[in-house]
Design an enzyme around this catalytic site. Structure first.
Site, PDB file in Angstrom:
ATOM      1  N   LYS A  38       0.924  -1.196  -0.023  1.00 30.31           N
ATOM      2  CA  LYS A  38       0.042   0.018  -0.118  1.00 30.31           C
ATOM      3  C   LYS A  38       0.932   1.349  -0.096  1.00 30.31           C
ATOM      4  O   LYS A  38       0.574   2.253  -0.938  1.00 30.31           O
ATOM      5  CB  LYS A  38      -1.064   0.006   1.198  1.00 30.31           C
ATOM      6  N   THR A  39       1.863   1.461   0.985  1.00 25.74           N
ATOM      7  CA  THR A  39       2.574   2.453   1.131  1.00 25.74           C
ATOM      8  C   THR A  39       3.569   2.844  -0.273  1.00 25.74           C
ATOM      9  O   THR A  39       3.449   3.682  -0.601  1.00 25.74           O
ATOM     10  CB  THR A  39       3.708   2.277   2.043  1.00 25.74           C
ATOM     11  N   ASP A  87      -3.907   8.388   3.313  1.00 25.17           N
ATOM     12  CA  ASP A  87      -3.321   7.119   3.659  1.00 25.17           C
ATOM     13  C   ASP A  87      -4.232   6.778   4.861  1.00 25.17           C
ATOM     14  O   ASP A  87      -4.724   7.431   5.455  1.00 25.17           O
ATOM     15  CB  ASP A  87      -1.876   7.181   4.338  1.00 25.17           C
ATOM     16  N   GLU A  88      -4.486   5.290   4.925  1.00 20.16           N
ATOM     17  CA  GLU A  88      -5.203   4.630   6.070  1.00 20.16           C
ATOM     18  C   GLU A  88      -6.690   5.430   6.302  1.00 20.16           C
ATOM     19  O   GLU A  88      -7.029   5.583   7.214  1.00 20.16           O
ATOM     20  CB  GLU A  88      -4.349   4.934   7.416  1.00 20.16           C
ATOM     21  N   GLN A 122      -9.232  -3.490   8.030  1.00 17.12           N
ATOM     22  CA  GLN A 122      -7.952  -3.208   9.116  1.00 17.12           C
ATOM     23  C   GLN A 122      -8.537  -2.087   9.872  1.00 17.12           C
ATOM     24  O   GLN A 122      -7.718  -1.118  10.474  1.00 17.12           O
ATOM     25  CB  GLN A 122      -6.817  -3.010   8.522  1.00 17.12           C
ATOM     26  N   ARG A 138       0.026  -9.898  10.876  1.00 11.95           N
ATOM     27  CA  ARG A 138       1.320  -9.197  11.418  1.00 11.95           C
ATOM     28  C   ARG A 138       2.422 -10.411  11.125  1.00 11.95           C
ATOM     29  O   ARG A 138       3.745  -9.854  11.040  1.00 11.95           O
ATOM     30  CB  ARG A 138       1.573  -8.767  12.792  1.00 11.95           C
TER      31      ARG A 138
END
Length: 759
Positions: A32-33, A224-225, A255, A614
Site C-alpha cells: 500500500k505505502t 493514507d489509512e 483493518q 502481522r
C-alpha cells in the site's frame, strides 16, 4: 530501471491513473505505502505542480519515509514542495497561518493528553465535583468524542439527548466542564489535539475565502489509512476536494480497528456514495505472509458483512499451520509461550527481534513479563511512557512552551516553582482563581499585579515577578538564537541542569534523568543542523515537531535484540517473522464490551485479522481455560475466532504441564469448560462514541444476588433495563438484561452493581 517496473500489474494501474476520485483497497502486506508513494512521484513526473499536492498520513514517520522515497525519484527540491504530513501537522500549520480569524494567537500551544487531563482535574476540583464520578480521563474522552463529532460546547449543553445521557451516567456537569475547558484553553492560547481538527472545520466553515484558497492550492489530495479517519477528518477532506475532486484514498476496510478513537469505517465504505464516478483499484497480492496465514485470516474476515469484497492471495510458500495452544491458566500460558520462544531461538539460531507477543489489553503482559525475566530473555513493552512524557523532559519542554506562549497555563503551573523558588501551591492557586474571575490567563495576572489584585504575600509576589522577568528574557532571544543555543540557555538559566546535576550521584534513576536532558538537547541540535538552508531553525519549530509526534513515531528499537510485547492496536503497520497471539478467550478477545452490536463484534474480528496478518512465517494462537481476574480464578471459554478458522489451517498442541513440547497434534475442535457460562466480568477501557454513555464500570460487587426475571434494574453504564434471563448460580450468576438504549447485555451480577427499581 524505471520506478514503474518495481510494481506489479495491479499496483501499476493504481499509480498511473492520477486524476478523479480514486479508492485503492489494499489488503494486508500488499504494498500500500509503495503505491501511494509512487503515485505521488508519478504525478510530479507527469507535470503536476508539487505545490498543488497534499498527502495526509497518520504518522510523521510514514510521511518522512514517503518524502525520502519520492525525493529519490523526482529530486529533493520537488519532494519538499509537496504538502505532506499527518492530519494534525498539516492542519496545525493551516491554523497557525489563520489563527487570528478564530481568535487564537499564531504561536498557540498544543496540549497533549497529560496537559488536558491536568487542566480538567483543576476544573473539576474548582467545581467541587466528585473526582471519582468525574474522572479526568473519562471526562476528557467525552469531550474528545464531542469535538470529533464537531459538537461545540454550546451545542453540547443544549442537546437534550446528550444531556439525558450525562444524567444517566450520573455526570450532568460535563457540559459545564466542557465550556469551561474550552474557555481556559482559549485564554491560555492553547489547542488540544482534537482542536486541530475541530478548529480547522470551524475555519473552513466560517471563512469561505480561506476554504477557497486551500481548495485552489490543494488540487490533488491523497489520504493514507482512510479507514481510520473520523468524522472531522472526513469532512475537512471532503470540503477541500469539492472543487476538483482529484482525491485518492488508500486503505483497507478489513483493518479498521480504531472506533474507540472516533474512526468511522463508513467513511471508506461510503466513498462510492460521495463520488459515484470513482475508480476502484484492489491490491490483493500479499507479499508478507505464508499461504496458511493468509488463507486462515481470509476465512475469518470473510464473516464480516460490512466490507468491500476482495480476495487476498500470495505466491509465498505454504508455511506451517497456525499453532493453537490450550493452557490451564494465564500463568501457564506465559510460561509455555516463553519456553517456545526460548527453544525456537536456540534450535533455529534466531534473534529475539524476530518474535512478538500480541494481546488485546495491556493487563495481559504480566505473566509473559514474569516468564521472560526468569529465562533472562530481553523484552520491551510498547505503549509505555514516551520519552517526551518523562517528567524531566516535560519540565524543560514546559519552559520552552512558556517562552513561546506566555499564556500557556499548564506550562506555567508546571515550572513556576520548579526548580523550587519559594512559590507555594496556595499562592499559585490564588493566582489561578483570580485569572478565572477576570477571564484572563494566570500569566496576565502575575505580569500585572496592579491591575489584577491577588491575596498573596509580598515574598511570593516578588518571586513571581522575578520568574516573569526570566521568561521574558528567554522570549527576547527566541528569534535571535537558533533552537539549540536557546534551549541550552533555558536549561541552564532556569536551574534545571543544576538541579539534575546535583542529583547525578544519587542513583541510576537520577543519572538517567540528567542523561535524558542531554539527549533532548542533542536532539534539538540535530534538528537545527538538519533544517534545510533558508528554513527556520528556531526553538518554536522544534516544539511544533515534538507536539505533533504520534505513538507510532516512537522508536520501536528494531535494531535491538529483544522480544516485542504490545497490544494488537499498537502492532498495526508492523510485521514480525513469528507472532504469538495470546489470550484468545471469549469476553477477553472478543472483548466483553464489544458483544452488544454486530458492528462492535465485526471490529473485534477485524482486530483479530490485523493480529494474524502481522505474522510472516509462523503464527501461534493461545488461550487459557481459567484466568485470574480481580483476585478470583475465572473460567474461560475459547474465543469464537478460533472456531472461525478453517480446521485444516490449524495444528493443536497440548503442552506438558509447566511447559515443554506438545503432546498431541490433533486437528479440530476446542475443549469447552463445563462451568455453564461465559466470563462476562472482563471490561476494557475505551473511548465510546458520543451517542453512547461513557461512564466508568464498577468492579464492586452487587449486594443483590436475588434478581428475578422481569425485574426492572438500573446499571451505572447502560441505564435502566429489564432482566430477561438469568444464568448460573452463586458468585457466577449472570443476568441477561434488555436496555432500551443499548440493546441486550449480559453482566456478571456480583460485579455489575445493579440497582433494583420499584415497579
Amino acid at each position: 530501471m524505471s520506478y514503474l517496473d518495481e510494481l506489479n500489474e495491479s499496483q501499476a494501474v493504481a499509480v498511473k491513473n492520477i486524476t478523479g476520485p480514486t479508492m485503492v483497497i489494499a489488503g494486508a502486506g500488499s504494498g500500500k505505502t509503495r503505491v501511494l508513494t509512487f503515485r505521488i512521484a508519478h504525478m510530479v513526473r507527469e507535470g503536476i505542480d508539487p505545490f498543488n499536492i497534499m498527502a495526509l498520513t497518520f504518522t510523521n514517520k510514514a510521511a518522512r519515509e514517503m518524502t525520502e522515497r519520492i525525493a529519490e525519484i523526482v529530486g529533493l527540491g520537488e519532494a519538499r514542495n509537496i504538502t505532506m504530513g499527518t492530519f494534525h501537522s498539516v492542519f496545525s500549520r493551516i491554523l497557525r497561518h489563520n489563527a487570528d480569524r478564530i481568535g487564537f494567537p499564531s504561536n498557540f500551544t498544543i496540549y497533549d493528553t497529560q496537559d488536558s487531563k491536568s487542566l480538567l482535574k483543576d476544573i473539576i476540583k474548582g467545581f467541587n465535583l466528585d473526582d471519582k464520578a468525574y474522572k479526568p480521563s473519562s471526562v476528557f474522552g467525552r469531550i474528545s468524542s464531542a469535538k470529533n463529532n464537531l459538537i461545540s460546547p454550546e451545542a453540547y449543553a443544549t442537546n437534550p439527548d446528550i444531556q439525558m445521557e450525562d444524567k444517566l451516567s450520573k455526570r450532568p456537569e460535563i457540559g459545564r466542564i466542557y465550556q469551561t475547558y474550552a474557555n481556559r484553553c482559549k485564554n491560555a492560547g492553547a489547542m488540544d489535539f482534537d482542536d486541530l481538527l475541530y478548529q480547522t472545520n470551524v475555519l473552513l466553515r466560517d471563512f469561505p475565502d480561506v476554504l477557497n484558497y486551500y481548495q485552489q492550492k490543494f488540487k490533488y489530495i491523497l489520504v493514507d489509512e482512510y479507514q481510520d479517519t473520523n468524522y472531522a477528518q472526513y469532512l475537512i477532506v471532503k470540503k477541500l476536494a469539492a472543487v476538483y475532486e482529484n482525491i485518492c484514498v488508500v486503505g483497507d476496510d478489513a483493518q479498521s480497528i480504531y472506533s474507540f478513537r472516533g474512526a468511522n469505517i463508513q467513511n471508506i465504505l461510503n466513498f462510492k456514495k460521495d463520488y459515484p464516478d470513482f475508480k476502484l483499484y484492489k491490491l490483493e497480492q500479499n507479499y508478507r505472509s505464508t499461504k496458511n496465514i493468509v488463507e486462515a485470516a481470509n476465512g475469518v474476515i470473510a464473516r464480516n458483512k460490512d466490507q468491500i469484497k476482495k480476495t487476498v492471495w500470495t505466491d509465498n510458500v505454504e508455511g506451517e499451520k497456525l499453532h493453537v495452544i490450550r493452557t490451564l491458566t494465564d500463568n501457564e500460558e506465559g510460561k509455555v509461550i516463553t519456553n517456545k520462544i526460548f527453544d525456537k531461538c536456540r534450535a533455529d539460531g534466531l534473534s529475539y527481534n524476530d518474535f512478538a507477543i500480541l494481546y488485546r489489553t495491556n493487563k495481559q503482559s504480566r505473566s509473559f513479563e514474569e516468564s521472560l525475566r526468569k529465562l533472562n530473555i530481553p523484552y520491551k513493552i510498547y505503549g509505555g511512557l514516551s520519552f517526551y512524557q518523562r517528567k524531566e523532559i516535560k519540565d524543560l519542554l514546559s519552559y520552552f512552551r512558556l517562552t513561546a506562549n506566555h499564556n500557556d497555563e499548564e506550562a506555567l503551573k508546571r515550572v513556576i516553582n520548579y526548580p523550587k523558588r519559594g512559590i507555594g501551591k496556595t499562592s499559585l492557586q490564588n493566582v489561578i482563581i483570580a485569572a478565572n474571575q477576570y477571564g484572563v490567563s494566570p500569566w496576565e495576572v502575575i505580569s500585572n499585579f496592579a491591575q489584577y489584585p491577588v491575596a498573596i504575600n509580598s515574598g511570593a509576589r516578588n518571586k513571581m515577578i522575578d520568574f516573569v522577568t526570566m521568561i521574558k528574557s528567554f522570549r527576547a532571544q527566541l528569534d535571535k538564537l537558533d533552537g539549540y543555543t536557546l534551549a541550552k540557555e533555558i536549561a541552564k538559566t532556569s536551574g534545571i541542569l543544576k538541579e539534575l546535576h546535583t542529583d547525578k550521584d544519587k542513583g541510576p534513576e537520577e543519572v538517567e534523568r540528567y542523561q535524558n536532558i542531554e539527549e533532548l538537547l542533542s536532539g534539538i541540535k540535530a534538528f537545527v543542523e538538519g533544517q534545510p538552508e533558508g528554513s527556520s531553525k528556531a526553538l518554536s519549530e522544534f516544539m511544533l515537531d515534538v507536539a505533533l509526534l504520534t505513538d507510532a513515531d516512537e522508536d520501536k528499537g528494531e535494531d535491538r535484540n529483544h522480544v516485542t510485547l504490545m497490544t494488537i492496536h499498537s502492532s498495526k503497520g508492523l510485521e514480525f517473522p513469528h507472532v504469538y497471539l495470546v489470550g484468545l478467550e471469549e469476553n477477553l478477545f472478543p472483548s466483553q464490551m464489544a458483544l452488544g452490536t454486530r458492528s462492535e463484534l465485526e471490529e473485534e474480528r477485524r482486530l483479530f485479522y490485523v493480529a494474524v496478518t502481522r505474522a510472516k512465517d509462523t503464527c501461534t494462537l493461545s488461550y487459557a481455560t481459567s484466568r485470574f481476574l480481580w483476585g478470583n480464578l475465572i473460567t474461560s471459554e475459547p474465543s469464537r475466532f478460533l472456531d472461525e478458522i478453517e480446521p485444516s489451517f490449524l495444528h493443536h498442541e497440548t503442552p506438558k504441564r509447566g511447559g515443554g513440547k506438545s503432546l498431541s497434534g490433533r486437528a479440530g475442535g476446542f475443549d469447552r469448560p463445563h462451568s455453564g457460562g461465559l466470563n462476562k466480568s472482563f471490561t476494557s477501557s475505551s473511548l465510546k462514541p458520543l451517542n453512547k454513555v461513557s461512564s466508568e464500570s464498577s468492579i464492586k460487587g452487587s449486594s443483590d444476588m436475588n434478581l428475578k426475571v422481569g425485574y426492572n434494574v438500573e446499571h451505572d453504564r447502560f441505564g435502566k433495563g429489564k432482566v430477561i434471563k438469568l444464568l448460573g448460580e452463586g458468585p457466577d450468576k449472570k443476568a441477561v438484561i434488555m436496555f432500551p438504549r443499548h440493546g441486550t447485555k449480559t453482566v456478571l451480577v456480583r460485579f455489575a452493581k445493579l440497582k433494583v427499581l420499584e415497579d
